[in-house]
Design a protein around this motif. Structure first.
Motif, PDB file in Angstrom:
ATOM      1  N   TRP A  60       0.819  -1.194  -0.028  1.00  0.00           N
ATOM      2  CA  TRP A  60      -0.109  -0.117   0.046  1.00  0.00           C
ATOM      3  C   TRP A  60       0.831   1.425  -0.295  1.00  0.00           C
ATOM      4  O   TRP A  60       0.446   2.252  -0.906  1.00  0.00           O
ATOM      5  CB  TRP A  60      -0.544   0.084   1.106  1.00  0.00           C
ATOM      6  CG  TRP A  60      -1.761   1.450   1.194  1.00  0.00           C
ATOM      7  CD1 TRP A  60      -3.141   1.861   1.232  1.00  0.00           C
ATOM      8  CD2 TRP A  60      -1.135   2.650   2.328  1.00  0.00           C
ATOM      9  NE1 TRP A  60      -3.309   3.004   0.693  1.00  0.00           N
ATOM     10  CE2 TRP A  60      -2.208   3.339   2.180  1.00  0.00           C
ATOM     11  CE3 TRP A  60      -0.202   2.582   3.726  1.00  0.00           C
ATOM     12  CZ2 TRP A  60      -1.818   4.736   2.750  1.00  0.00           C
ATOM     13  CZ3 TRP A  60       0.059   3.586   3.899  1.00  0.00           C
ATOM     14  CH2 TRP A  60      -1.169   4.439   3.483  1.00  0.00           C
ATOM     15  N   THR A  63       2.983   1.713  -3.275  1.00  0.00           N
ATOM     16  CA  THR A  63       1.621   2.101  -4.581  1.00  0.00           C
ATOM     17  C   THR A  63       1.942   3.404  -4.296  1.00  0.00           C
ATOM     18  O   THR A  63       1.698   4.043  -5.064  1.00  0.00           O
ATOM     19  CB  THR A  63       0.623   1.315  -4.541  1.00  0.00           C
ATOM     20  OG1 THR A  63       1.400   0.200  -4.459  1.00  0.00           O
ATOM     21  CG2 THR A  63      -0.093   1.170  -5.684  1.00  0.00           C
ATOM     22  N   LYS A  64       1.550   3.504  -3.114  1.00  0.00           N
ATOM     23  CA  LYS A  64       0.429   5.397  -2.977  1.00  0.00           C
ATOM     24  C   LYS A  64       1.286   7.164  -3.388  1.00  0.00           C
ATOM     25  O   LYS A  64       1.711   7.435  -3.443  1.00  0.00           O
ATOM     26  CB  LYS A  64      -0.301   5.224  -1.786  1.00  0.00           C
ATOM     27  CG  LYS A  64      -1.289   6.384  -1.495  1.00  0.00           C
ATOM     28  CD  LYS A  64      -1.650   6.229   0.144  1.00  0.00           C
ATOM     29  CE  LYS A  64      -2.537   7.564   0.289  1.00  0.00           C
ATOM     30  NZ  LYS A  64      -3.994   7.949  -0.843  1.00  0.00           N
ATOM     31  N   TYR A  65       2.566   5.601  -2.752  1.00  0.00           N
ATOM     32  CA  TYR A  65       3.693   7.072  -1.985  1.00  0.00           C
ATOM     33  C   TYR A  65       4.336   7.215  -2.674  1.00  0.00           C
ATOM     34  O   TYR A  65       5.632   8.122  -3.152  1.00  0.00           O
ATOM     35  CB  TYR A  65       4.208   7.095  -1.018  1.00  0.00           C
ATOM     36  CG  TYR A  65       2.921   7.550   0.336  1.00  0.00           C
ATOM     37  CD1 TYR A  65       2.335   8.892   0.853  1.00  0.00           C
ATOM     38  CD2 TYR A  65       2.476   6.694   0.855  1.00  0.00           C
ATOM     39  CE1 TYR A  65       1.249   8.855   1.333  1.00  0.00           C
ATOM     40  CE2 TYR A  65       1.109   6.676   2.182  1.00  0.00           C
ATOM     41  CZ  TYR A  65       0.549   8.254   1.992  1.00  0.00           C
ATOM     42  OH  TYR A  65      -0.349   8.753   2.929  1.00  0.00           O
ATOM     43  N   ILE A  66       5.115   6.187  -3.816  1.00  0.00           N
ATOM     44  CA  ILE A  66       6.131   6.081  -4.288  1.00  0.00           C
ATOM     45  C   ILE A  66       5.697   5.814  -6.214  1.00  0.00           C
ATOM     46  O   ILE A  66       6.296   6.549  -6.756  1.00  0.00           O
ATOM     47  CB  ILE A  66       7.166   4.918  -4.261  1.00  0.00           C
ATOM     48  CG1 ILE A  66       8.419   4.876  -2.668  1.00  0.00           C
ATOM     49  CG2 ILE A  66       8.395   4.646  -4.840  1.00  0.00           C
ATOM     50  CD1 ILE A  66       8.703   3.680  -1.853  1.00  0.00           C
ATOM     51  N   LEU A  67       4.794   4.776  -5.884  1.00  0.00           N
ATOM     52  CA  LEU A  67       4.671   4.453  -7.306  1.00  0.00           C
ATOM     53  C   LEU A  67       3.211   5.935  -8.648  1.00  0.00           C
ATOM     54  O   LEU A  67       3.213   6.354  -9.480  1.00  0.00           O
ATOM     55  CB  LEU A  67       4.249   2.968  -7.798  1.00  0.00           C
ATOM     56  CG  LEU A  67       5.015   2.180  -7.574  1.00  0.00           C
ATOM     57  CD1 LEU A  67       4.386   0.820  -7.517  1.00  0.00           C
ATOM     58  CD2 LEU A  67       6.411   2.324  -8.763  1.00  0.00           C
ATOM     59  N   ARG A  68       3.224   6.656  -6.756  1.00  0.00           N
ATOM     60  CA  ARG A  68       1.878   7.619  -7.106  1.00  0.00           C
ATOM     61  C   ARG A  68       0.825   6.927  -8.437  1.00  0.00           C
ATOM     62  O   ARG A  68       0.227   7.563  -9.232  1.00  0.00           O
ATOM     63  CB  ARG A  68       2.584   8.609  -7.380  1.00  0.00           C
ATOM     64  CG  ARG A  68       3.725   9.407  -6.990  1.00  0.00           C
ATOM     65  CD  ARG A  68       3.037   9.816  -6.039  1.00  0.00           C
ATOM     66  NE  ARG A  68       4.363  10.840  -5.457  1.00  0.00           N
ATOM     67  CZ  ARG A  68       4.088  11.191  -4.082  1.00  0.00           C
ATOM     68  NH1 ARG A  68       2.924  11.625  -4.004  1.00  0.00           N
ATOM     69  NH2 ARG A  68       5.110  11.801  -3.685  1.00  0.00           N
ATOM     70  N   ARG A  69       0.429   5.674  -7.408  1.00  0.00           N
ATOM     71  CA  ARG A  69      -1.440   5.116  -7.943  1.00  0.00           C
ATOM     72  C   ARG A  69      -1.820   4.692  -7.123  1.00  0.00           C
ATOM     73  O   ARG A  69      -1.886   4.564  -5.969  1.00  0.00           O
ATOM     74  CB  ARG A  69       0.200   3.700  -9.004  1.00  0.00           C
ATOM     75  CG  ARG A  69       0.797   3.609 -10.555  1.00  0.00           C
ATOM     76  CD  ARG A  69       0.644   2.498 -11.507  1.00  0.00           C
ATOM     77  NE  ARG A  69       0.994   1.586 -10.558  1.00  0.00           N
ATOM     78  CZ  ARG A  69       1.960   0.251 -10.572  1.00  0.00           C
ATOM     79  NH1 ARG A  69       2.773   0.134 -11.121  1.00  0.00           N
ATOM     80  NH2 ARG A  69       1.889  -0.899  -9.709  1.00  0.00           N
ATOM     81  N   GLU A  70      -3.298   4.290  -7.440  1.00  0.00           N
ATOM     82  CA  GLU A  70      -4.218   3.844  -7.012  1.00  0.00           C
ATOM     83  C   GLU A  70      -4.144   2.326  -6.326  1.00  0.00           C
ATOM     84  O   GLU A  70      -3.848   1.292  -7.458  1.00  0.00           O
ATOM     85  CB  GLU A  70      -5.571   3.995  -7.539  1.00  0.00           C
ATOM     86  CG  GLU A  70      -7.089   3.872  -6.266  1.00  0.00           C
ATOM     87  CD  GLU A  70      -7.221   4.270  -5.653  1.00  0.00           C
ATOM     88  OE1 GLU A  70      -7.511   4.439  -4.482  1.00  0.00           O
ATOM     89  OE2 GLU A  70      -6.635   5.509  -5.775  1.00  0.00           O
TER      90      GLU A  70
END
Length: 329
Positions: A60, A63-70
């Motif tokens: 989580w 995905t949220k803070y490094i890849l900037r995806r949902e």
């Protein structure tokens, strides 16, 4: 406005989805998980729950803070990675080491390559092998069964695989005489004189129930697990026939992480070949490498390394072993 998607035939309709198959694997892992709670108690619960929670959190957060995806936690893949990592660890492993293994499994083994469907190597095994190389003492201290209220302070002992390895190194056949019989190994009762191995490998029967469920639900096919087990059985039979210092093939199959790896990790969709013929080649190679590493390598167990090695060969197998194109003879 709805868009009409036009494509050439043939068209196939089915109920399969990533979520359905992932949830099916989780259900198939439940017998092994419950068996681990029965044999290891508190230690198993701490290791498995912390592994699952850490894998879910790290996926989580990355995905949220490094890849900037949902975040896509609902597909169940992070839970499976956590379960498989936990089941591949000793029940007396400190939580901070489990958390580090989860970070490596998700952060390096999975998300570095783009997430689900992009990773070339099984993430849980990436985490396990990292810990095995980094913390060999902690990762090879095997608790004795029956210490249900103990975690870090559990009494440890050598596993049957260790005695198999020592018999080969020393030539002392008597070392094999104390290894539990095949029925005890099938159920998971290795006795108080032996360490029981990792959390998830203790009961072969529980793992076979999971295999039966996945075959029934058509989550996997038989080709990879059967080719691995058949290869190990044949190779081990030849070695046992050549010299009594090699354990009999039934004991070889029923000890260590062979069943856990063959059923739940070698069959990973992303890191295994796409065709049935490719899966057979892949399985035979894993079985062969497992026996070689177990008997002549530095570690008593070789399943994890064998799977990771063949994960690297999967693109090559897919390149040369392809299904016939539709309409071609």
């Amino acid at each position: 406005m709805n868009k009409l998607i036009v494509s050439l035939s043939p068209h196939a309709h089915g109920s399969d989805s990533i979520e359905r198959n992932m949830h099916g694997v989780i259900i198939a892992l439940l017998p092994a998980l419950l068996a681990s709670f029965y044999f290891f108690g508190l230690g198993s619960a701490v290791v498995c729950l912390s592994s699952v929670a850490a894998c879910v959190f790290f996926e989580w957060a990355i995905t949220k803070y490094i890849l900037r995806r949902e975040p896509t936690l609902t597909d169940g893949s992070a839970v499976i990675t956590g379960l498989l990592l936990g089941l591949n660890l000793p029940s007396n492993l400190p939580v901070w080491i489990v958390l580090l293994g989860a970070l490596v499994a998700i952060g390096i083994g999975k998300m570095t390559f783009g997430g689900l469907g992009c990773n070339p190597f099984n993430p849980a095994l990436v985490g396990r092998c990292f810990l095995l190389v980094s913390f060999p003492a902690a990762m090879t201290s095997w608790p004795v069964q029956g210490q249900l209220t103990k975690h870090l302070d559990a009494e440890t002992a050598a596993t049957p695989l260790y005695y198999m390895k020592e018999a080969i190194k020393t030539g002392d056949v008597n070392l094999l005489s104390g290894i539990p019989d095949s029925m005890s190994l099938l159920i998971g009762n290795v006795g108080n004189g032996f360490g029981a191995g990792t959390v998830g490998e203790v009961s072969t029967l529980a793992l076979l129930l999971g295999l039966a469920y996945m075959l029934w639900k058509k989550i996997i096919t038989w080709h990879t697990p059967v080719s691995i087990l058949a290869t190990v059985f044949v190779f081990s039979s030849l070695l046992h026939w050549a010299s009594p210092v090699y354990a009999n093939p039934f004991q070889v199959i029923l000890t260590g992480g062979l069943m856990l790896g063959a059923i739940f990790m070698a069959t990973d969709y992303v890191t295994s070949p796409m065709t049935h013929k490719g899966q057979l080649i892949y399985g035979v190679a894993i079985g062969f490498l497992t026996v070689v590493i177990r008997n002549w390598g530095s570690y008593p167990e070789g399943m994890s390394f064998a799977i990771l090695i063949m994960n690297g060969f999967t693109p090559l197998i897919n390149h040369y072993v392809k299904p016939k194109r539709y309409g071609k003879d």
